[in-house]
Enzyme design. Structure first.
Site, PDB file in Angstrom:
ATOM      1  N   GLU A  29     -81.050   4.122  87.388  1.00  0.00           N
ATOM      2  CA  GLU A  29     -81.547   4.418  86.050  1.00  0.00           C
ATOM      3  C   GLU A  29     -80.471   5.271  85.383  1.00  0.00           C
ATOM      4  O   GLU A  29     -80.022   6.262  85.969  1.00  0.00           O
ATOM      5  CB  GLU A  29     -82.854   5.226  86.112  1.00  0.00           C
ATOM      6  CG  GLU A  29     -83.392   5.513  84.716  1.00  0.00           C
ATOM      7  CD  GLU A  29     -84.592   6.461  84.680  1.00  0.00           C
ATOM      8  OE1 GLU A  29     -84.872   7.105  85.706  1.00  0.00           O
ATOM      9  OE2 GLU A  29     -85.224   6.559  83.623  1.00  0.00           O
ATOM     10  N   ARG A  31     -84.127   7.592 102.789  1.00  0.00           N
ATOM     11  CA  ARG A  31     -83.089   8.274 102.025  1.00  0.00           C
ATOM     12  C   ARG A  31     -82.292   9.127 102.988  1.00  0.00           C
ATOM     13  O   ARG A  31     -82.850   9.714 103.919  1.00  0.00           O
ATOM     14  CB  ARG A  31     -83.786   9.174 101.011  1.00  0.00           C
ATOM     15  CG  ARG A  31     -82.979   9.533  99.829  1.00  0.00           C
ATOM     16  CD  ARG A  31     -83.780  10.453  98.940  1.00  0.00           C
ATOM     17  NE  ARG A  31     -83.668  11.822  99.410  1.00  0.00           N
ATOM     18  CZ  ARG A  31     -84.368  12.829  98.897  1.00  0.00           C
ATOM     19  NH1 ARG A  31     -85.250  12.603  97.968  1.00  0.00           N
ATOM     20  NH2 ARG A  31     -84.187  14.045  99.345  1.00  0.00           N
ATOM     21  N   LYS A  80     -82.052  15.532  90.246  1.00  0.00           N
ATOM     22  CA  LYS A  80     -81.472  15.762  88.929  1.00  0.00           C
ATOM     23  C   LYS A  80     -81.916  17.107  88.362  1.00  0.00           C
ATOM     24  O   LYS A  80     -81.133  17.845  87.798  1.00  0.00           O
ATOM     25  CB  LYS A  80     -81.894  14.618  88.014  1.00  0.00           C
ATOM     26  CG  LYS A  80     -81.193  14.619  86.679  1.00  0.00           C
ATOM     27  CD  LYS A  80     -81.911  13.737  85.683  1.00  0.00           C
ATOM     28  CE  LYS A  80     -81.448  14.095  84.279  1.00  0.00           C
ATOM     29  NZ  LYS A  80     -82.333  13.518  83.272  1.00  0.00           N
TER      30      LYS A  80
END
Length: 561
Positions: A35, A262, A272
């Site tokens: 994204e 992950r 983020k």
RNA sequence: UGGCCCAUGGUGUAAUUGGCAACACUCCGGUUUUUGGUACCGUCAUUCAAGGUUCGAGUCCUUGUGGGCCAACCA
């Protein structure tokens, strides 16, 4: 060079099995779907290496697809940065795609679902819908709007698209099962009204599709065969498949979503929000600060694409939770830099050394190999003179025999130069050594081939001629966090673990030919570590970042005593 | 009180799908070395627990234990 066949990871096993079951190899296709709402970090890097690595292994195309369905968060700036980072890592995509390319198709399919009675417009508030959704242990209840007529749904949905409604007034929902044990199947939202300009479609649309409705269908449109994502999407797979079922044509490739764990790196954060906080609060200098886990940060730090790729390769991939020690990454950085980085003399904590029997004003240019690992790297000339800098750590008035460095009355080799013997030293009022006086053996010059030059002395020091030294700012980094997993403590904020000493700035003294170094160039300061030229460098100020130190077994010996 | 996923050394991954637990890093010990670097050699786990199936189980079954994920008009 034994090209030992690497064992397959579980994602490759899935592909191998599909191939065995008749899936055509030519139909294999992968994708990396970021994204564009921020900068890529080490976690993305391993995902990139995974997906593009699969493309390389199976000689299959890999799409770079931007998952740009939320104009509130996404910007062109990030698209550009992501493309740069992927390329820097050494990968090339087959086609550049955007989920926004599919807005019309997605809309048409949504209309189809409405017509089939599989989607409806809900006109409640998000709070009301949240209440009806139930909990993981309690079934949800149906929305009062669930049984609107197809005509009414169509009219409302067209109205949403036409901009007749405000944000939050209507959403389109898939009609699935409010009692499902999978919360995501309880009539998930497909579209919401968002009166925001999109970085690519501008104001063409004021309804935007949600991730679940978009992702699988995008994979399908692009005919991605294997869609690999992280474990937190495992529950989404049922929905992914449900949406696919609505539009799937047997003649086409049916994308397969599978999930992997992950890969978490120790002593860092990656979200983020947290990275942004570090930037906003001035803990770091920016998104590309060399201490950041962003790809741009690692690049500035001097980590190489090769080392990051090798890292991703060696850590492998699985489904269990993990916390990978940064030392694994650092090893790969050293391993690669050792092969390619030119060696250079650089003194970080200078101590003046005077060779009393060396002629004043005399300068010799001694030959030094640029890289013992690579003969083709050649040699260079380094100025040697009567007054040199050595590391403070390399001299002690007295020390035990484990100290292979300079001590009074003992000999040591100056790398590429001569064997010297420390005779005396001067001190300041506090007793700190300020200068060492030594004598040299004129016949012991490195490379001269003389008997004396071949003598074995226990230590070898790097040095730099004071008169010729180039001074430079050296930025020395340590881990940004003191805790190996700073953001996993329930009772403590990750900011509490910020290492106050993660950056030290000092002045170092380097051999003169470094004046020509360009931004991004990496060198091994012999015995000290790897350093690269920082972009803050100006024509009159050279700035180096310490990328990573050398393995330091001396430090371990000292620790033990 | 539900569903899904996971469990192999200090770390991360393997194990020809039921056949002698392997690789890399770390650690420790050593050899080489004009970088205490590099390179090279060596030591370090019977696979969460308990049962079961089997000639044989890290792998299959059962039950535990531990961990993760799931209720954004985010992705």
């Amino acid at each position: 060079m034994s090209e030992e066949a690497r064992s397959l990871n579980f994602l490759e096993h899935i592909i191998e099995e599909d191939l065995r079951n008749g899936f055509p190899k030519e139909a294999l296709r992968f994708r990396f779907p970021p994204e564009p709402n921020g900068y890529l970090h080490i976690g993305h890097a391993s995902s990139i290496c995974l997906n593009f690595g699969l493309g390389l292994r199976y000689n299959a195309p890999v799409n770079l697809r931007f998952d740009d369905t939320n104009p509130a968060k996404e910007e062109q700036e990030f698209v550009d940065a992501i493309k740069e980072d992927v390329r820097w890592l050494g990968f090339d995509w087959d086609t550049e795609r955007y989920a926004s390319d599919y807005f019309q198709q997605l809309f048409d399919w949504a209309v189809l679902l409405i017509k089939e009675g599989k989607a409806y417009v809900d006109s409640q508030t998000s709070e009301e819908m949240a209440e009806q959704k139930g909990t993981p242990t309690e079934a949800g209840v149906e929305s009062p709007f669930r049984h609107r007529s197809i005509e009414e749904n169509l009219k409302l949905f067209e109205g949403m698209k036409a901009g007749e409604y405000d944000e939050g007034t209507h959403v389109l929902r898939a009609k699935i099962d409010m009692t499902s044990s999978n919360m995501l199947m309880r009539d998930p939202i497909m579209y919401r009204v968002l009166h925001k300009a999109h970085h690519r479609t501008n104001t063409d649309w004021c309804i935007y599709p949600m991730y679940d409705w978009t992702h699988g269908e995008s994979d399908y449109i692009e005919q991605v065969s294997h869609s690999y994502c992280t474990l937190e999407f495992a529950m989404h797979r049922e929905l992914y498949d449900w949406f696919l079922d609505q539009v799937y044509d047997e003649a086409k490739v049916r994308p397969k979503q599978r999930e992997f764990a992950r890969r978490n790196l120790s002593h860092t954060v990656v979200s983020k929000r947290k990275l942004a906080k570090l930037v906003e609060q001035g803990v770091v200098g920016g998104w590309d600060d060399p201490r950041m886990s962003t790809i741009s940060g690692m690049r500035r730090r001097g980590y190489t694409p090769e080392s990051i790729r090798n890292f991703a390769d060696t850590i492998g991939i699985a489904k269990r939770d993990n916390l990978i020690d940064v030392s694994l990454l650092e090893f790969q950085v050293r391993d690669h830099l050792n092969k390619v980085a030119p060696r250079v003399h650089g003194v970080l904590n200078p101590l003046k050394l005077v060779i009393t029997n060396y002629l004043k004003g005399e300068v010799e240019w001694v030959e030094a190999e640029n890289n013992p690992e690579d003969e083709s790297a050649g040699t260079r000339q380094v100025p040697f003179s009567r007054e040199l800098y050595i590391e403070q750590e390399d001299f002690r008035e007295e020390a035990n025999k484990k100290f292979f460095r300079l001590k009074l009355g003992k000999e040591v080799r100056l790398k590429n130069g001569y064997i010297i013997k420390a005779e005396s030293c001067s001190k300041d009022a506090e007793g700190n050594v300020t200068e060492v006086q030594c004598t040299y053996d004129p016949k012991s010059k490195s490379g001269s081939g003389s008997e004396e030059s071949l003598r074995k002395v226990k230590g070898t020091l790097h040095w730099v001629s004071i008169a010729h030294a180039l001074s430079a700012e050296i930025r020395i980094y340590d881990r940004l966090f003191t805790d190996e997993s700073p953001d996993t403590h329930k009772d403590k904020d990750f900011m509490e673990f910020v290492n106050p000493d993660s950056l030290k700035t000092i002045t170092g003294y380097l051999e003169p030919h470094l004046a020509n170094a360009k931004v991004g160039d990496t060198f091994q300061f012999q015995r000290m570590g790897y350093f690269c030229v920082d972009p803050d460098t100006t024509s009159d100020k050279l700035i180096f970042n310490k990328t990573v130190g050398l393995r330091d077994s001396w430090a371990k010996i000292q620790q033990k005593t």
